[in-house]
Motif scaffolding. Structure first.
Motif, PDB file in Angstrom:
ATOM      1  N   LEU A 782      57.127  27.713  53.128  1.00 37.26           N
ATOM      2  CA  LEU A 782      57.570  26.925  51.978  1.00 37.26           C
ATOM      3  C   LEU A 782      58.516  27.696  51.064  1.00 37.26           C
ATOM      4  N   GLY A 783      58.609  28.994  51.253  1.00 33.14           N
ATOM      5  CA  GLY A 783      59.406  29.798  50.339  1.00 33.14           C
ATOM      6  C   GLY A 783      58.716  30.004  49.008  1.00 33.14           C
ATOM      7  N   ALA A 784      57.387  30.036  49.018  1.00 34.58           N
ATOM      8  CA  ALA A 784      56.598  30.152  47.798  1.00 34.58           C
ATOM      9  C   ALA A 784      56.034  31.556  47.648  1.00 34.58           C
ATOM     10  N   ALA A 785      55.707  31.887  46.403  1.00 35.26           N
ATOM     11  CA  ALA A 785      55.093  33.178  46.108  1.00 35.26           C
ATOM     12  C   ALA A 785      53.602  33.112  46.374  1.00 35.26           C
ATOM     13  N   PRO A 786      52.919  34.260  46.499  1.00 34.48           N
ATOM     14  CA  PRO A 786      51.451  34.239  46.506  1.00 34.48           C
ATOM     15  C   PRO A 786      50.951  33.512  45.282  1.00 34.48           C
ATOM     16  N   ARG A 787      49.800  32.898  45.420  1.00 28.67           N
ATOM     17  CA  ARG A 787      49.337  31.978  44.390  1.00 28.67           C
ATOM     18  C   ARG A 787      49.229  32.636  43.010  1.00 28.67           C
ATOM     19  N   PRO A 788      49.894  32.080  42.003  1.00 24.83           N
ATOM     20  CA  PRO A 788      49.701  32.595  40.649  1.00 24.83           C
ATOM     21  C   PRO A 788      48.266  32.362  40.180  1.00 24.83           C
ATOM     22  N   PHE A 789      47.804  33.251  39.327  1.00 25.74           N
ATOM     23  CA  PHE A 789      46.541  33.098  38.607  1.00 25.74           C
ATOM     24  C   PHE A 789      45.296  33.260  39.495  1.00 25.74           C
ATOM     25  N   LEU A 790      45.430  33.819  40.741  1.00 23.27           N
ATOM     26  CA  LEU A 790      44.274  33.944  41.618  1.00 23.27           C
ATOM     27  C   LEU A 790      43.412  35.146  41.255  1.00 23.27           C
ATOM     28  N   ARG A 791      43.946  35.996  40.401  1.00 28.28           N
ATOM     29  CA  ARG A 791      43.224  37.236  40.130  1.00 28.28           C
ATOM     30  C   ARG A 791      41.872  36.959  39.474  1.00 28.28           C
ATOM     31  N   VAL A 792      40.804  37.484  40.059  1.00 30.45           N
ATOM     32  CA  VAL A 792      39.477  37.459  39.447  1.00 30.45           C
ATOM     33  C   VAL A 792      39.014  38.904  39.423  1.00 30.45           C
ATOM     34  N   ALA A 793      39.084  39.521  38.246  1.00 37.25           N
ATOM     35  CA  ALA A 793      38.838  40.962  38.131  1.00 37.25           C
ATOM     36  C   ALA A 793      39.727  41.672  39.151  1.00 37.25           C
ATOM     37  N   ASP A 794      39.128  42.472  40.044  1.00 39.26           N
ATOM     38  CA  ASP A 794      39.934  43.201  41.033  1.00 39.26           C
ATOM     39  C   ASP A 794      39.748  42.642  42.433  1.00 39.26           C
ATOM     40  N   THR A 795      39.147  41.463  42.539  1.00 41.14           N
ATOM     41  CA  THR A 795      38.794  40.990  43.873  1.00 41.14           C
ATOM     42  C   THR A 795      40.002  40.595  44.696  1.00 41.14           C
ATOM     43  N   SER A 796      41.097  40.190  44.047  1.00 36.55           N
ATOM     44  CA  SER A 796      42.266  39.860  44.859  1.00 36.55           C
ATOM     45  C   SER A 796      42.772  41.123  45.568  1.00 36.55           C
ATOM     46  N   GLU A 797      42.726  42.264  44.859  1.00 40.37           N
ATOM     47  CA  GLU A 797      43.100  43.519  45.505  1.00 40.37           C
ATOM     48  C   GLU A 797      42.103  43.864  46.615  1.00 40.37           C
ATOM     49  N   GLU A 798      40.832  43.587  46.341  1.00 39.83           N
ATOM     50  CA  GLU A 798      39.809  43.821  47.372  1.00 39.83           C
ATOM     51  C   GLU A 798      40.089  42.969  48.599  1.00 39.83           C
ATOM     52  N   LEU A 799      40.453  41.728  48.357  1.00 37.54           N
ATOM     53  CA  LEU A 799      40.751  40.831  49.473  1.00 37.54           C
ATOM     54  C   LEU A 799      41.912  41.380  50.300  1.00 37.54           C
TER      55      LEU A 799
END
Length: 906
Positions: A782-799
């Motif tokens: 789609l030419g889209a960025a990773p989802r904005p606002f998904l960050r929950v503490a540091d879990t997005s980095e963990e993911l």
């Protein structure tokens, strides 16, 4: 000599002043103001122009000219300076802070010419700029010192005799070559220079008569003007011993027709035309042909300045010359009659160009823009008269200029005054004035005043049979119905459009098409939205209506983006900006840029989003009153979230409601409330985020906005990740179901990412890997960025870290191989067995249930589509599923089937 494109041209040769030029050039310094001080006509302006041209290459960002000769109101100086420097300023009582912000890092020379009649205000603006802009230099010209701390004063002396003779004789040769030769001519020139104190303006005025009188005769005639001041020569101010004398002399040498025209053209603001001059014949005296001949005489004698560079020649008087002319007009007891005629002239101009409003609004703006100083003066005079009817009518006719260009605040002020002058009047004119006020206030000022005034105008128009004003007012009032609900607003907009179609009212037809498209965007029916908005864009831009055209393009871009066509959305948003920019209006341009920035954020181009907002940010930085720009604060909040600054994002969201006396989340746009909830969650204030989300979910309008409903469910689910994963799973899947029932392509991808994160928390690493890989593939497609606002503490980095583990590599690759429909099917199966039965009333999805209930009530497919804000094809698909699940064959059987669960419930 270097070119200086922002400096007035030198229309005649520059003579002498070599030493003065060198001294002034050396004295111009960054961070300081140098003021050229001297009497009127001593050559301050010409010196400043020549200094600019000599110094142009020394200033990195250029040399700019700010002429105040026609500025009667000192409070406008900052805006005049901004216009000269091509800087947009927000509306508000004090534009100086925003001007300083725009100039803070620039290295340039600003010339502020003719300060003496607005001395205090000029000094205030210059001092403020220099206090915060160390690389800006100011060269001012004035008859008095500014009194600014650190001001350097350079007093302009009369010309040296040799220079004065050279100047006078060169000007004589330009108009009458034969008059400048011989010893007698030179002797006369010497006497003229002495008697005029070698002041350049007086010398040039005298030289204008060389074709009519010999130089000796000109010198002899100068004794009378000086005699007029003879009693006070030694005590009168120097400017009265020079310019006043030369003006009196020049006026007395005019013939009768020229004297009459001279005083009467004083009523005009800069930019009047020959046609306007000939209309002065109505005052009596010289007729049209004699007036044109007299106009040529005034130009020849340098009392009127002609600008012939445009398609129509325009004229102006220098400020001091005009002041003299107005004094003569007052003496002749013609001032009131002349201003009344001036009002007639510009009222007829508005009537003359009115047809362009329906065919070429750009051309209409160009013609009225050139005449605006005179139109504005005519409105002011008309509203001040005992009978303000003509002034009120002219104010109403100016509505589109105030609506489209950066004069909205001034327009609101004048239209309020026009409405107040007719407050006790129940007439079609008052309805037109109120409708005009509602239109301008709608974009110039936020709040409910525009809708309240629109409703009053609509009622009065119906009462007084003013159908055009009524349609315009009704279309504006329909906007206010958004607070009641999308269905009500849509029904009203369609009714107004149909009325406008019957009346052939193109603007209202296309504007309501924009509004209908906007409502469909809010309801996430993008196919319908795009159809209406494309039609509106074609109509508005076909008439040159850039304001609503850019607005429609912006919403068209949002519809494309939210349905997954991000590349086209970016192109449309850029076109919206390009369309709005010629208006030089902060509301239209800023709103288009905010949409462009939002789409760049969705694409992941954060630098481009920042760049899109940068021109607006520079204008409003430090401004006391922030402007009304739709979506600007929300985009700033979104960027703050993307850069990991949630608390800053919270502050930006609250700024959107700054217009309310008691800020509350419910006054924010639903979109902004979602961003606010995400920002609160990411900043750790989960309880506040939950309050915002519950209030948003309970709001009546949210029930008609699937994307907002789904977004709220997703945010509530994210709040439950750490405490109740089963509830979070249910909420995420409910959000996905809503997104599947509507054309929410980006939302479906967001659901995959949310579910990937939740499955990681639940220990279902393989499922998380597949979903994350599929989301990554979908975003790329789609030419889209990773989802904005998904960050929950540091879990997005963990993911992200877990997904790089070798054990999950196969799962991620499996997900990357899936297209979006396959990935959604996988997510649904991964949830486990469905609890919904395969048949019967309980097997229907909520969307199918809504369609079934409305069909059972007898509504047609188009009526159901309107009520639910979905396409007709969607309704048809839902009905096909309903017939299978309920085992019915037609609407009659469906009605019976629908009645059974209802009776059981009762």
């Amino acid at each position: 000599m270097s070119a200086a494109p922002h400096v007035p041209p030198e229309l005649s040769s520059f003579v002498g002043r070599v030493a003065e030029l060198a001294a002034i050039g050396d004295a111009v310094t960054a961070g300081q103001v140098l003021t050229l001080v001297g009497p009127g006509g001593c050559g301050k302006t010409r010196l400043a122009i020549r200094v600019c041209r000599m110094a142009a290459e020394a200033w990195r960002d250029g040399v700019f000219w700010v002429g105040l000769e026609e500025e009667a109101d000192g409070s406008h100086i900052a805006r005049r300076m901004a216009a000269a420097l091509d800087v947009l300023l927000p509306a508000g009582p004090d534009p100086v802070p925003a001007l300083i912000s725009a100039l803070r890092d620039r290295e340039l020379l600003v010339v502020v010419d003719n300060c003496e009649h607005v001395l205090d205000d000029a000094a205030r603006v210059i001092a403020a700029v220099l206090s915060k802009c160390p690389r800006v230099a100011v060269l001012a010209t004035s008859r008095s010192t500014l009194g600014v701390v650190g001001e350097r004063v350079w007093r302009v002396p009369p010309m040296g005799l040799a220079d004065a003779l050279e100047l006078f004789l060169e000007r004589v040769r330009a108009g009458a070559p034969d008059a400048a030769g011989g010893a007698e001519a030179r002797s006369g020139a010497r006497r003229i220079c002495d008697r005029l104190d070698r002041l350049p303006l007086a010398l040039e005025l005298a030289a204008g008569w060389a074709g009519a009188l010999s130089l000796a005769q000109i010198a002899d005639s100068l004794s009378a003007p000086f005699a007029l001041l003879d009693g006070g020569v030694r005590t009168a101010p120097f400017r009265q011993r020079t310019l006043q004398g030369s003006m009196s002399w020049s006026h007395d040498l005019l013939d009768d027709d020229e004297q009459v025209l001279f005083r009467r053209v004083g009523v005009f603001e800069p930019g009047f035309t020959a046609d306007a001059v000939t209309r002065l014949a109505a005052l009596g005296g010289p007729g049209r042909e004699r007036l044109l001949k007299a106009l040529r005489g005034l130009i020849d004698k340098s009392l009127v300045v002609a600008d012939t560079t445009g398609p129509v020649a325009r004229y102006r008087m220098l400020g001091v010359v005009r002041a003299y002319a107005l004094a003569r007009l007052q003496e002749a007891q013609e001032a009131a009659a002349a201003r009344d005629l001036h009002l007639d002239i510009y009222s007829s101009l508005l009537e003359q160009v009115a047809p362009l409003l329906d065919t070429d609004k750009d051309a209409w703006r160009m013609q009225l823009g050139a005449a605006y100083p005179n139109v504005h003066a005519a409105v002011e005079w008309g509203l001040s008269r005992a009978d303000p009817t003509q002034g009120r009518r002219l104010a109403a006719a100016c509505v589109w200029l105030w609506h489209l260009e950066g004069r909205g605040t001034e327009g609101v002020r004048l239209l309020r005054r026009a409405a107040a002058r007719g407050a006790d009047e129940r007439s079609p004119l008052q309805a037109e004035v109120l409708a005009a006020l509602a239109l301008v206030a709608n974009t110039a000022e936020p709040g409910i005043e525009a809708f309240e005034v629109a409703r009053a105008a609509q009622q009065l128009a119906a009462e007084t049979n003013a159908p055009a004003a009524g349609r315009l007012a009704r279309s504006l009032a329909a906007l206010g119905r958004l607070a009641v609900g999308l269905t009500e607003a849509l029904e009203e907009a369609r009714a107004v459009r149909d009325e406008a179609v019957r009346a052939g009212d193109g603007f209202v037809v296309d504007s309501t098409e924009v509004f209908i498209g906007l409502v469909h965007v809010l309801a996430d029916d993008y196919r319908e939205a795009i159809e209406h908005l494309e039609r509106a864009v074609e109509g508005h831009l076909g008439r040159g209506d850039r304001g609503m055209g850019s607005f429609a393009l912006g919403w068209l871009a949002l519809a494309a983006a939210r349905s997954g066509a991000l590349q086209r959305a970016g192109e449309l948003a850029q076109r919206a900006v390009t369309t709005a920019e010629p208006l030089r209006d902060l509301h239209w341009t800023g709103s288009a840029r905010a949409i462009l920035a939002e789409i760049r954020i969705l694409q992941g181009h954060l630098d481009e989003a920042t760049a899109a907002l940068a021109p607006i940010d520079r204008l409003v930085a430090g401004a006391g009153q922030l402007p009304f720009i739709t979506g600007w604060e929300r985009c700033k909040a979104m960027l703050a979230l993307e850069h990991g600054r949630p608390r800053e994002a919270v502050e930006w969201c609250w700024r959107e409601g700054r217009w309310q006396e008691e800020p509350s989340a419910e006054w924010l746009a639903p979109e902004t409330q979602l961003v606010l909830a995400a920002a609160l969650r990411q900043s750790g204030d989960h309880s506040a985020a939950a309050r915002v989300l519950h209030a948003l979910s309970d709001a009546p309008v949210t029930k008609q906005m699937p994307r907002i409903r789904a977004g709220a469910l997703d945010e509530l689910a994210l709040l439950s990740h750490a405490t109740d994963t089963e509830r979070a799973l249910h909420l995420h899947h409910e959000a996905l179901r809503i997104r599947l029932d509507h054309d929410l392509v980006l939302g479906r991808v967001a659901s995959l990412e949310s579910l990937a994160l939740l499955n990681l928390r639940r220990g279902a690493a393989e499922t998380a890997g597949v979903l994350a890989g599929a989301a990554e593939r979908a975003r790329s497609d789609l030419g889209a960025a990773p989802r904005p606002f998904l960050r929950v503490a540091d879990t997005s980095e963990e993911l992200r870290a877990r997904l790089q583990e070798p054990a999950l590599h196969e799962a991620v690759e499996h997900g990357r191989a899936m297209d979006l429909p396959a990935a959604i099917g996988y997510a649904t199966r991964a949830r486990g067995p469905r609890r919904r039965p395969e048949s019967g009333w309980e097997s229907l999805t909520p969307a199918e249930r809504s369609v079934a209930e409305l069909a059972a009530q007898g509504l047609s497919n188009p009526e159901i589509a309107t009520r639910l804000f979905v396409g007709r094809g969607t309704v048809k698909t839902h009905l096909a599923h309903i017939y299978v699940k309920l085992r019915v064959a037609n609407r009659t059987e469906l009605a019976r089937a629908a009645a059974e669960p209802l009776n059981q419930h009762n």
